[in-house]
Design an enzyme around this catalytic site. Structure first.
Site, short mmCIF file in Angstrom:
data_model
loop_
_atom_site.label_atom_id
_atom_site.label_comp_id
_atom_site.label_asym_id
_atom_site.label_seq_id
_atom_site.Cartn_x
_atom_site.Cartn_y
_atom_site.Cartn_z
N GLY A 57 8.52 6.70 -1.15
CA GLY A 57 9.32 5.53 -0.78
C GLY A 57 9.15 4.39 -1.77
O GLY A 57 9.02 3.23 -1.38
N ALA A 58 9.18 4.73 -3.07
CA ALA A 58 8.89 3.72 -4.09
C ALA A 58 10.16 3.21 -4.78
O ALA A 58 10.09 2.69 -5.89
CB ALA A 58 7.90 4.28 -5.10
N SER A 59 11.31 3.35 -4.12
CA SER A 59 12.55 2.85 -4.73
C SER A 59 12.73 1.36 -4.49
O SER A 59 13.52 0.71 -5.17
CB SER A 59 13.76 3.60 -4.15
OG SER A 59 13.80 3.43 -2.74
N ARG A 60 12.02 0.80 -3.51
CA ARG A 60 12.17 -0.63 -3.18
C ARG A 60 11.03 -1.05 -2.26
O ARG A 60 10.19 -0.22 -1.89
CB ARG A 60 13.54 -0.91 -2.54
CG ARG A 60 13.82 -0.08 -1.30
CD ARG A 60 15.32 -0.05 -0.96
NE ARG A 60 15.60 0.98 0.03
CZ ARG A 60 15.80 0.74 1.33
NH1 ARG A 60 15.76 -0.49 1.78
NH2 ARG A 60 16.03 1.73 2.16
N ASN A 118 3.90 6.09 1.78
CA ASN A 118 4.47 4.77 2.10
C ASN A 118 5.86 4.84 2.73
O ASN A 118 6.21 3.99 3.54
CB ASN A 118 4.53 3.93 0.81
CG ASN A 118 5.41 2.73 0.97
OD1 ASN A 118 5.03 1.73 1.57
ND2 ASN A 118 6.64 2.80 0.46
N SER A 171 1.10 0.44 10.82
CA SER A 171 1.76 -0.85 11.06
C SER A 171 1.06 -1.57 12.20
O SER A 171 0.49 -0.92 13.09
CB SER A 171 3.23 -0.62 11.44
OG SER A 171 3.81 -1.80 11.91
N TYR A 198 9.89 3.47 16.67
CA TYR A 198 9.16 3.12 15.43
C TYR A 198 7.67 2.96 15.72
O TYR A 198 6.82 3.50 15.01
CB TYR A 198 9.75 1.81 14.88
CG TYR A 198 9.06 1.31 13.63
CD1 TYR A 198 9.30 1.90 12.39
CD2 TYR A 198 8.16 0.25 13.69
CE1 TYR A 198 8.67 1.44 11.24
CE2 TYR A 198 7.52 -0.22 12.55
CZ TYR A 198 7.79 0.39 11.32
OH TYR A 198 7.15 -0.07 10.19
N ALA A 199 7.34 2.22 16.80
CA ALA A 199 5.94 1.97 17.13
C ALA A 199 5.22 3.29 17.44
O ALA A 199 4.05 3.47 17.05
CB ALA A 199 5.84 1.03 18.32
N ALA A 200 5.92 4.21 18.11
CA ALA A 200 5.29 5.50 18.43
C ALA A 200 4.96 6.27 17.16
O ALA A 200 3.89 6.88 17.04
CB ALA A 200 6.22 6.32 19.33
N1 LIG Z 1 8.10 -4.60 5.87
C1 LIG Z 1 7.30 -4.68 6.91
O1 LIG Z 1 7.21 -5.74 7.54
C2 LIG Z 1 6.48 -3.49 7.32
C3 LIG Z 1 5.55 -3.66 8.37
C4 LIG Z 1 4.75 -2.59 8.75
C5 LIG Z 1 4.88 -1.36 8.11
N2 LIG Z 1 5.79 -1.22 7.11
C6 LIG Z 1 5.89 0.11 6.49
O2 LIG Z 1 5.82 0.02 5.09
C7 LIG Z 1 6.54 1.10 4.50
C8 LIG Z 1 7.51 0.55 3.46
O3 LIG Z 1 8.47 -0.25 4.13
P1 LIG Z 1 9.27 -1.44 3.44
O4 LIG Z 1 9.13 -2.60 4.33
O5 LIG Z 1 8.92 -1.54 2.02
O6 LIG Z 1 10.75 -0.90 3.66
P2 LIG Z 1 12.00 -0.71 2.70
O7 LIG Z 1 12.11 -1.83 1.73
O8 LIG Z 1 13.13 -0.45 3.64
O9 LIG Z 1 11.65 0.61 1.88
C9 LIG Z 1 11.53 1.84 2.53
C10 LIG Z 1 11.27 2.90 1.49
O10 LIG Z 1 11.10 4.16 2.16
C11 LIG Z 1 12.05 5.07 1.61
N3 LIG Z 1 12.50 6.04 2.59
C12 LIG Z 1 13.08 5.82 3.79
N4 LIG Z 1 13.37 6.98 4.39
C13 LIG Z 1 12.99 7.96 3.53
C14 LIG Z 1 13.03 9.37 3.57
N5 LIG Z 1 13.56 10.03 4.60
N6 LIG Z 1 12.54 10.06 2.52
C15 LIG Z 1 12.02 9.42 1.45
N7 LIG Z 1 11.96 8.09 1.35
C16 LIG Z 1 12.44 7.37 2.39
C17 LIG Z 1 13.22 4.22 1.12
O11 LIG Z 1 14.00 4.95 0.20
P3 LIG Z 1 15.59 4.66 -0.02
O12 LIG Z 1 15.66 3.51 -0.98
O13 LIG Z 1 16.12 5.93 -0.54
O14 LIG Z 1 16.16 4.31 1.33
C18 LIG Z 1 12.45 3.05 0.51
O15 LIG Z 1 11.95 3.38 -0.74
C19 LIG Z 1 7.22 1.83 5.65
O16 LIG Z 1 6.46 2.96 6.03
C20 LIG Z 1 7.22 0.80 6.76
O17 LIG Z 1 7.27 1.40 8.03
C21 LIG Z 1 6.59 -2.24 6.70
#
Ligand SMILES: NC(=O)c1ccc[n+]([C@@H]2O[C@H](COP(=O)([O-])OP(=O)(O)OC[C@H]3O[C@@H](n4cnc5c(N)ncnc54)[C@H](OP(=O)(O)O)[C@@H]3O)[C@@H](O)[C@H]2O)c1
Length: 267
Positions: free
Chosen positions: A18-21, A95, A147, A160-162
């Site tokens: 998940g390192a695209s963004r 991630n 999380s 999501y929480a589960a």
């Molecule tokens: N932001 C917060 O407040 C927060 C809080 C708690 C936990 N987290 C956790 O932190 C992690 C990163 O989240 P983020 O906030 O950085 O979210 P984000 O900006 O939406 O990035 C999510 C990343 O996961 C990738 N992804 C989603 N579904 C995928 C799949 N089926 N296969 C491969 N890659 C997939 C996305 O790829 P695409 O670009 O292809 O969609 C993107 O690179 C997640 O696990 C999230 O649950 C975030």
């Protein structure tokens, strides 16, 4: 908690999913400045963005690895085609994640399945594939994105929480199971970070709650803490900011969280 042994990153192979963004791209950007071989996990080749922007790169190699965590076939295909390289992964940063939220009866079934598979089943599957190589070498690190929502159970986030509570349980079991093997785990109890996912959650839940009350921290700050925690071989990263109160609230008698969520969520 935490071990006394530091982890030298030089010469290691690191995979960040998940390192695209978002947080994943921020982690990969920092790791690109370390002397590692970096595999940048992306859902599709078109989503690949070179991590680190214009910053100086110390990584000996940086390349995309296509993995759709919501697909068993995609994980198995990557493994079949690149088992030698994937078998050499020393640090696996699980991630990637998806949000599925709002009232349960309104969540699209496809989104429900995709979130459970990407956040939990896919994470376990990929880890199971990487682990034997680490065990054989007698060292390795598995970093899992849990999380604060996996501890503080807010209405409107049930699916999501589960998945995130599942990631926490999986990580804690593994930590104990792997004791004295040289392979360690790191659980990330992530608070609110300003990414596409949090903005999407804000849109979905704005009918029931006020997202401006949430925590909107800089993902780059969390990425720095994560890379430091990998290097110092910590096994848990606790949230700071407002989320530390949610963490405390989650440990208190249920009535406290009931009172908080009653005020913060309008069905
Ligand atoms: N932001 C917060 O407040 C927060 C809080 C708690 C936990 N987290 C956790 O932190 C992690 C990163 O989240 P983020 O906030 O950085 O979210 P984000 O900006 O939406 O990035 C999510 C990343 O996961 C990738 N992804 C989603 N579904 C995928 C799949 N089926 N296969 C491969 N890659 C997939 C996305 O790829 P695409 O670009 O292809 O969609 C993107 O690179 C997640 O696990 C999230 O649950 C975030």
């Amino acid at each position: 908690m935490g071990s006394t042994r530091d982890m030298e990153l030089e010469g290691r192979t690191v995979l960040v999913t998940g390192a695209s963004r978002g947080i994943g791209l921020a982690i990969a950007s920092l790791l690109a400045q370390e002397p590692v071989r970096l595999l940048v996990g992306v859902r599709s080749r078109e989503r690949y963005e070179e991590p680190g922007g214009g910053k100086e790169r110390r990584a000996v190699e940086v390349r995309p690895l296509v993995l759709d965590l919501s697909s068993r076939e995609s994980i198995e295909r990557a493994w079949a085609e690149q088992s030698e390289e994937l078998g050499r992964v020393d640090v696996l940063v699980n991630n990637a994640g998806e949000f599925a939220g709002g009232r349960l009866e309104r969540i699209e079934l496809d989104q429900l399945y995709a979130a459970v598979q990407a956040n939990l089943t896919g994470l376990m599957h990929l880890t199971q594939r990487m682990l034997p190589g680490m065990l054989e070498r007698g060292e390795g690190k598995i970093v899992n994105q849990a999380s604060i929502m996996g501890y503080a159970h807010f209405p409107g986030t049930s699916v999501y929480a589960a998945t995130k509570a599942g990631v926490s349980a999986f990580t804690e079991c593994l930590r104990r199971e792997l004791e004295s093997t040289g392979v360690t785990t790191l659980e990330l109890i992530t608070g609110g970070y300003d990414t596409d996912m949090l903005r999407e959650a804000g849109e979905i839940l704005s009918e029931h709650a006020d997202p401006s009350d949430w925590e909107w921290q800089d993902p780059g700050d969390w990425a720095e803490k994560i890379v430091d925690a990998i290097k110092s071989d910590k096994d848990r990263l606790e949230p700071g900011g407002k989320s530390q109160f949610a963490r405390l609230g989650a440990k208190a008698p249920t009535g406290l969280m009931d009172a908080v969520t009653k005020r913060a969520f309008d069905r």
